[in-house]
Motif scaffolding. Structure first.
Motif, PDB file in Angstrom:
ATOM      1  N   UNK A  67     -17.500 -16.409  20.159  1.00  0.00           N
ATOM      2  CA  UNK A  67     -16.991 -15.589  19.055  1.00  0.00           C
ATOM      3  C   UNK A  67     -18.066 -14.632  18.540  1.00  0.00           C
ATOM      4  N   UNK A  68     -19.305 -15.107  18.437  1.00  0.00           N
ATOM      5  CA  UNK A  68     -20.407 -14.245  17.999  1.00  0.00           C
ATOM      6  C   UNK A  68     -20.675 -13.140  19.015  1.00  0.00           C
ATOM      7  N   UNK A  69     -20.606 -13.491  20.308  1.00  0.00           N
ATOM      8  CA  UNK A  69     -20.813 -12.486  21.357  1.00  0.00           C
ATOM      9  C   UNK A  69     -19.718 -11.418  21.314  1.00  0.00           C
ATOM     10  N   UNK A  70     -18.472 -11.857  21.152  1.00  0.00           N
ATOM     11  CA  UNK A  70     -17.351 -10.919  21.109  1.00  0.00           C
ATOM     12  C   UNK A  70     -17.375 -10.092  19.830  1.00  0.00           C
ATOM     13  N   UNK A  71     -17.847 -10.672  18.717  1.00  0.00           N
ATOM     14  CA  UNK A  71     -17.990  -9.897  17.483  1.00  0.00           C
ATOM     15  C   UNK A  71     -18.975  -8.749  17.695  1.00  0.00           C
ATOM     16  N   UNK A  72     -20.078  -9.040  18.394  1.00  0.00           N
ATOM     17  CA  UNK A  72     -21.046  -7.999  18.710  1.00  0.00           C
ATOM     18  C   UNK A  72     -20.458  -6.902  19.579  1.00  0.00           C
ATOM     19  N   UNK A  73     -19.508  -7.261  20.443  1.00  0.00           N
ATOM     20  CA  UNK A  73     -18.872  -6.280  21.316  1.00  0.00           C
ATOM     21  C   UNK A  73     -17.781  -5.498  20.579  1.00  0.00           C
ATOM     22  N   UNK A  74     -16.920  -6.208  19.846  1.00  0.00           N
ATOM     23  CA  UNK A  74     -15.791  -5.557  19.170  1.00  0.00           C
ATOM     24  C   UNK A  74     -16.238  -4.628  18.040  1.00  0.00           C
ATOM     25  N   UNK A  75     -17.328  -4.947  17.362  1.00  0.00           N
ATOM     26  CA  UNK A  75     -17.811  -4.086  16.280  1.00  0.00           C
ATOM     27  C   UNK A  75     -18.175  -2.689  16.783  1.00  0.00           C
ATOM     28  N   UNK A  97     -27.319 -15.468  29.767  1.00  0.00           N
ATOM     29  CA  UNK A  97     -26.640 -15.263  28.486  1.00  0.00           C
ATOM     30  C   UNK A  97     -27.606 -14.720  27.440  1.00  0.00           C
ATOM     31  N   UNK A  98     -28.836 -15.222  27.451  1.00  0.00           N
ATOM     32  CA  UNK A  98     -29.860 -14.707  26.538  1.00  0.00           C
ATOM     33  C   UNK A  98     -30.192 -13.252  26.884  1.00  0.00           C
ATOM     34  N   UNK A  99     -30.241 -12.961  28.185  1.00  0.00           N
ATOM     35  CA  UNK A  99     -30.495 -11.590  28.644  1.00  0.00           C
ATOM     36  C   UNK A  99     -29.405 -10.653  28.145  1.00  0.00           C
ATOM     37  N   UNK A 100     -28.154 -11.136  28.131  1.00  0.00           N
ATOM     38  CA  UNK A 100     -27.051 -10.337  27.590  1.00  0.00           C
ATOM     39  C   UNK A 100     -27.329  -9.957  26.144  1.00  0.00           C
ATOM     40  N   UNK A 101     -27.722 -10.928  25.348  1.00  0.00           N
ATOM     41  CA  UNK A 101     -27.989 -10.668  23.931  1.00  0.00           C
ATOM     42  C   UNK A 101     -29.094  -9.629  23.756  1.00  0.00           C
ATOM     43  N   UNK A 102     -30.197  -9.814  24.466  1.00  0.00           N
ATOM     44  CA  UNK A 102     -31.336  -8.901  24.336  1.00  0.00           C
ATOM     45  C   UNK A 102     -30.950  -7.499  24.791  1.00  0.00           C
ATOM     46  N   UNK A 103     -30.253  -7.413  25.930  1.00  0.00           N
ATOM     47  CA  UNK A 103     -29.870  -6.109  26.481  1.00  0.00           C
ATOM     48  C   UNK A 103     -28.933  -5.363  25.552  1.00  0.00           C
ATOM     49  N   UNK A 147     -27.034  -7.925  14.698  1.00  0.00           N
ATOM     50  CA  UNK A 147     -27.277  -9.135  13.906  1.00  0.00           C
ATOM     51  C   UNK A 147     -26.463 -10.319  14.433  1.00  0.00           C
ATOM     52  N   UNK A 148     -25.181 -10.088  14.729  1.00  0.00           N
ATOM     53  CA  UNK A 148     -24.339 -11.159  15.271  1.00  0.00           C
ATOM     54  C   UNK A 148     -24.864 -11.633  16.629  1.00  0.00           C
ATOM     55  N   UNK A 149     -25.309 -10.694  17.459  1.00  0.00           N
ATOM     56  CA  UNK A 149     -25.852 -11.059  18.774  1.00  0.00           C
ATOM     57  C   UNK A 149     -27.125 -11.881  18.626  1.00  0.00           C
TER      58      UNK A 149
END
Length: 462
Positions: free
Chosen positions: A47-55, A105-111, A206-208
């Protein structure tokens, strides 16, 4: 706002609430407390990952336009994102099988955080770098997290059927409820607080970052094939060999590419389809309505996946046919409903019909995601899961780049007609997949029975 939009939104909300509240024990899968804890942890992260994408989604084009870029330059930026996902994303996503899904998955967040930071610059080259980083992140989002989930689920010894619970809940929350909340929150930041179009990207970062902290602190690492003697090229060859040698995997990849290609094309076309004469339509509210329709689909999928019959391979044929009919509506209305020559104003009668069809298509999208995840968990081999899933995205990204490049070259009815045909072809391929899977299953049962009879006849010579 016109009463029509409120009625559609309210009707969908009532149906979703009714479906969720009316679920009986037969519509639910009994699970353990250990699994529920594991599932809730994954749903929080997803949900946090998708929030970062949808925003980010609703404001990318708007941000570029405020920096003074034209339609052609913005189109090039979008093409760079999909091209990056196809080229670099395939390589980076495939490394998840060897280097670890948690690390990916961590790389996704950083990228993606770095991609958000680039949005503060009005320089075209820096924005291009951000799109490249975003393309890589997209590939990781749609491969690393699902691969980690399936491997960890199996490693912990949970029942295979329980995966469908996590899949349907992830889509219900991540692609439905979170998308609606993210859209409203982004609107609050930009319009109510007047923080500017870059504010949703800062919130997304921030969510990511929060999601990355949860991953680091609570996820264990898992791999596809960690053997040191296999380089990236060998991984690609093994994945290509698996696709070529197993018709089920090849069919699954074709089905996914056809549906997702149509889905992304729809994303580009729904706004001009509903406002061909610059009608004043509430884009944010319509987007929230689409996400509510997607929640309806995921709620239906959770009920279907909770039962052994009908099988996912069976009911998805019907879903593809319905989605094909839904995207054929703009073509039909162009012939059957007289076009309005008045500029501006409210949504037309044909627009109302198309909106209902688009909501139907979004409901099919909500059914599609947990169902395709279920089939991928059944048919894709664990040792090359991330690599094969990224291979599936190559034709998808090529298709989307071609659509973006030629979006003004074809009439809208041709584009929708093409998507409708693709979805109908997907239903045919889905039927073929069901038949192939049944043949494979019957042969396996015959082989097991023959082996058992041999063992009984000659117990000393197994």
């Amino acid at each position: 706002m016109e009463i029509f939009y409120i009625v559609v939104f309210g009707g969908l909300a009532a149906i979703v609430a009714g479906l969720e509240l009316s679920k009986s024990n037969k519509d639910r899968i009994n699970t353990s407390s250990a699994f529920n804890s594991f599932k809730n942890n994954y749903l929080l992260v997803y949900s946090l990952m998708m929030a970062g994408d949808w925003l980010q989604g609703p404001y990318v084009y708007y941000l570029y336009s405020t920096y003074g870029f034209g339609k052609g330059e913005i189109g090039q930026l979008f093409i760079a994102g999909f091209g990056s996902s196809m080229l670099f994303g395939t390589i980076v996503g495939s490394l998840a099988d060897k280097q670890g899904r948690k690390r990916a998955s961590i790389t996704y967040c950083i990228t993606y955080i770095l991609s958000c930071i680039t949005k503060h610059s009005p320089q075209y080259k820096i924005l291009m770098v951000g799109r490249v980083l975003g393309g890589i992140a997209t590939s990781l989002l749609f491969s690393a997290f699902e691969s980690w989930l399936v491997a960890e689920h199996n490693k912990r010894g949970f029942e295979q059927q329980w995966l469908s619970v996590t899949f349907s809940k992830a889509i219900f929350l991540g692609n439905g409820l979170v998308a609606i909340i993210a859209g409203l929150f982004g609107n609050f930041l930009v319009d109510s607080l007047s923080l500017g179009p870059v504010a949703p990207f800062d919130a997304a970062a921030c969510f990511l970052a929060i999601g990355m902290a949860v991953i680091i602190s609570s996820w264990s690492e898992n791999y596809g094939d960690p053997s040191e003697n296999k380089d990236l090229l060998t991984q690609f060859k093994n994945a290509a060999s698996a696709i070529a040698s197993d018709e089920k995997i090849a069919l699954l990849g074709a089905i996914q590419s056809l549906f997702e290609g149509s889905m992304y094309t729809f994303v580009f076309l729904w706004t001009p389809a509903l406002s061909p004469n610059d009608e004043d339509i509430p884009h944010g509210f319509i987007f929230a309505t689409f996400m509510l329709a997607s929640m309806l689909g995921s709620s239906i999928a959770s009920r279907l996946l909770a039962h052994s019959s009908p099988k996912v391979e069976s009911y998805m044929q019907i879903v593809f046919v319905i989605s094909s009919a839904a995207l054929m509506l703009p073509v039909l209305t162009s012939f059957l409903v007289a076009p309005s020559g008045v500029k501006g104003g409210s949504i037309s009668f044909s627009g109302c019909i198309q909106l209902m069809g688009f909501c139907t298509f979004e409901a099919c999208v909500g059914i599609f995601w947990p169902s395709i995840m279920k089939m991928r968990s059944q048919y894709i081999p664990e040792e090359a899961r991330s690599t094969i899933m990224n291979f599936f995205r190559i034709p998808l990204n090529i298709f989307v780049c071609l659509v973006l490049y030629n979006v003004d070259a074809f009439p809208m009815t041709v584009m929708f007609g093409m998507c409708s045909v693709f979805l109908f072809v997907a239903s045919i391929l889905q039927r073929r997949l069901m038949n192939v899977a049944e043949i494979h299953k019957s042969r396996s049962q015959e082989w097991s029975a023959a082996k058992e009879m041999t063992s009984e006849a000659d117990p000393l010579n197994p």
